[in-house]
Write an enzyme that holds these catalytic residues in place. Structure first.
Site, PDB file in Angstrom:
ATOM      1  N   GLY A   1       7.308   4.241 -12.841  1.00 42.02           N
ATOM      2  CA  GLY A   1       7.796   3.316 -13.868  1.00 42.02           C
ATOM      3  C   GLY A   1       6.958   3.262 -15.136  1.00 42.02           C
TER       4      GLY A   1
ATOM      5  CD  GLU B   1      11.770   7.460  -5.574  1.00 37.75           C
ATOM      6  OE1 GLU B   1      12.014   8.326  -6.436  1.00 37.75           O
ATOM      7  OE2 GLU B   1      11.087   6.440  -5.822  1.00 37.75           O
TER       8      GLU B   1
ATOM      9  N   GLY C   1       7.453   1.500  -6.794  1.00 36.99           N
ATOM     10  CA  GLY C   1       8.501   0.794  -7.517  1.00 36.99           C
ATOM     11  C   GLY C   1       8.632  -0.668  -7.129  1.00 36.99           C
TER      12      GLY C   1
ATOM     13  CD  GLU D   1       3.707   8.790  -5.113  1.00 36.02           C
ATOM     14  OE1 GLU D   1       3.449   8.484  -6.275  1.00 36.02           O
ATOM     15  OE2 GLU D   1       4.836   9.152  -4.746  1.00 36.02           O
TER      16      GLU D   1
ATOM     17  CG  ASN E   1       8.280  11.066 -10.289  1.00 37.14           C
ATOM     18  OD1 ASN E   1       9.251  11.644 -10.793  1.00 37.14           O
ATOM     19  ND2 ASN E   1       8.306  10.553  -9.072  1.00 37.14           N
TER      20      ASN E   1
ATOM     21  CB  SER F   1       3.019  -0.625  -8.146  1.00 43.62           C
ATOM     22  OG  SER F   1       4.323  -0.763  -7.587  1.00 43.62           O
TER      23      SER F   1
ATOM     24  CE  LYS G   1       9.641   7.159  -9.146  1.00 44.95           C
ATOM     25  NZ  LYS G   1       9.517   6.115  -8.135  1.00 44.95           N
TER      26      LYS G   1
ATOM     27  CG  HIS H   1       8.678  11.078  -4.729  1.00 46.29           C
ATOM     28  ND1 HIS H   1       9.461   9.999  -4.372  1.00 46.29           N
ATOM     29  CD2 HIS H   1       7.758  10.616  -5.604  1.00 46.29           C
ATOM     30  CE1 HIS H   1       9.033   8.931  -5.035  1.00 46.29           C
ATOM     31  NE2 HIS H   1       8.005   9.273  -5.785  1.00 46.29           N
TER      32      HIS H   1
HETATM   33  P1  PGA Z   1       5.966   3.755  -9.368  1.00 46.07           P
HETATM   34  O1  PGA Z   1       6.397   5.182  -8.708  1.00 46.07           O
HETATM   35  O2  PGA Z   1       4.753   4.032 -10.206  1.00 46.07           O
HETATM   36  O3  PGA Z   1       7.150   3.332 -10.159  1.00 46.07           O
HETATM   37  O4  PGA Z   1       5.657   2.851  -8.216  1.00 46.07           O
HETATM   38  C1  PGA Z   1       5.431   6.091  -8.271  1.00 46.07           C
HETATM   39  C2  PGA Z   1       6.110   7.331  -7.742  1.00 46.07           C
HETATM   40  O5  PGA Z   1       7.212   7.203  -7.173  1.00 46.07           O
HETATM   41  O6  PGA Z   1       5.596   8.451  -7.866  1.00 46.07           O
END
Ligand code: PGA
Length: 250
Positions: free
Chosen positions: A235, A97, A173, A167, A9, A213, A11, A95
């Protein structure tokens, strides 16, 4: 054997030139005959480019969101028929976010999910508890409610096209991943609930990914857990070497 899926992803990151480089490097680094589904979810403006770049490879392309209606006066929105016309394979729905910053709730996510399925896009449906909820001991209630609200009204046949991504919000993140045992506990619970609602066949077949993460350093221990069928990676999907290491988990 359940399908194993590693999805990246991206983002709101990358220019078009950077997107081209990243996709090209990932395709070049894939081991042939790897029995895994690899999905890249770049921002909308690069979906067409991404689809062209992955021709002849096994990489699938996903969008990060979609709108709940097919067409209409919805300035700035992108709909399922548009994504279907680009032959996009997957779409991320729910998601954290989107839930947090765009106030997307269970009813809206359910409408989006049904739209994705109607247009033959495979949904990657995300859910997970916040830190406060984990500390209050209500993780299971929270994820069960998200599961019920988001997937309400789906048939068992629909469910066989869905991918779930657990998640925990506190792990996204932050560099602080759930331990393999913490992820396993919730994902086993989700699979049991899915079995209750949609039957054993769906529960056995549905891929449940972990996200939050995920890195080259923790992917192997996470994937050793029986109810973790892959990862949704933020990330670490932005660097080809890291993402390739994650795809090729042991
Ligand atoms: P991250 O994000 O690997 O940066 O923690 C995961 C996600 O938001 O799908």
């Amino acid at each position: 054997m359940r399908e194993k899926i590693i999805a990246g992803n991206w983002k709101c990151y990358k220019t078009m030139d950077e997107a081209r480089t990243l996709i090209t490097e990932i395709i070049a680094g894939l081991e042939p005959n790897l029995n895994r589904t690899v999905v890249l979810c770049p921002p909308y403006p690069y979906l067409h480019l991404a689809k062209e770049l992955v021709i002849g490879s096994r990489v699938k392309i996903g969008a990060q969101n979609l709108w709940k209606e097919d067409w209409g006066a919805y300035t700035g929105e992108i709909s399922a028929p548009m994504l279907a016309s680009l032959k996009v394979d997957f779409v991320i729905i729910g998601h954290s976010e989107r839930r947090e910053y765009f106030k997307e709730d269970g009813a809206l996510l359910n409408a989006k999910l049904k739209k994705a399925l109607a247009w033959n896009l495979r949904p990657i449906f995300c859910l997970g508890e916040k830190l406060r909820e984990r500390e209050e001991g209500v993780t299971f209630q929270v994820v069960e409610t998200q599961l019920k609200e988001g997937l309400e009204g789906l048939s068992s046949e629909d469910m066989l096209k869905v991918v779930i991504a657990y998640e925990p919000v506190w792990a996204i993140g932050t560099g602080r991943n759930a331990t393999p045992e913490q992820a396993q506990e919730v994902q086993q619970f989700l699979r049991e609930k899915i079995g209750e609602f949609w039957g054993n066949k769906v529960a056995e077949q549905i891929p449940i990914l972990y996200g939050g993460s995920v890195k080259p350093e923790n992917i192997d221990s996470l994937m050793a857990m029986p109810d973790l069928d892959g990862a949704l990676v933020g990330g670490a999907s932005l660097k080809s070497q890291d993402f390739l290491r994650i795809i090729h988990f042991k």
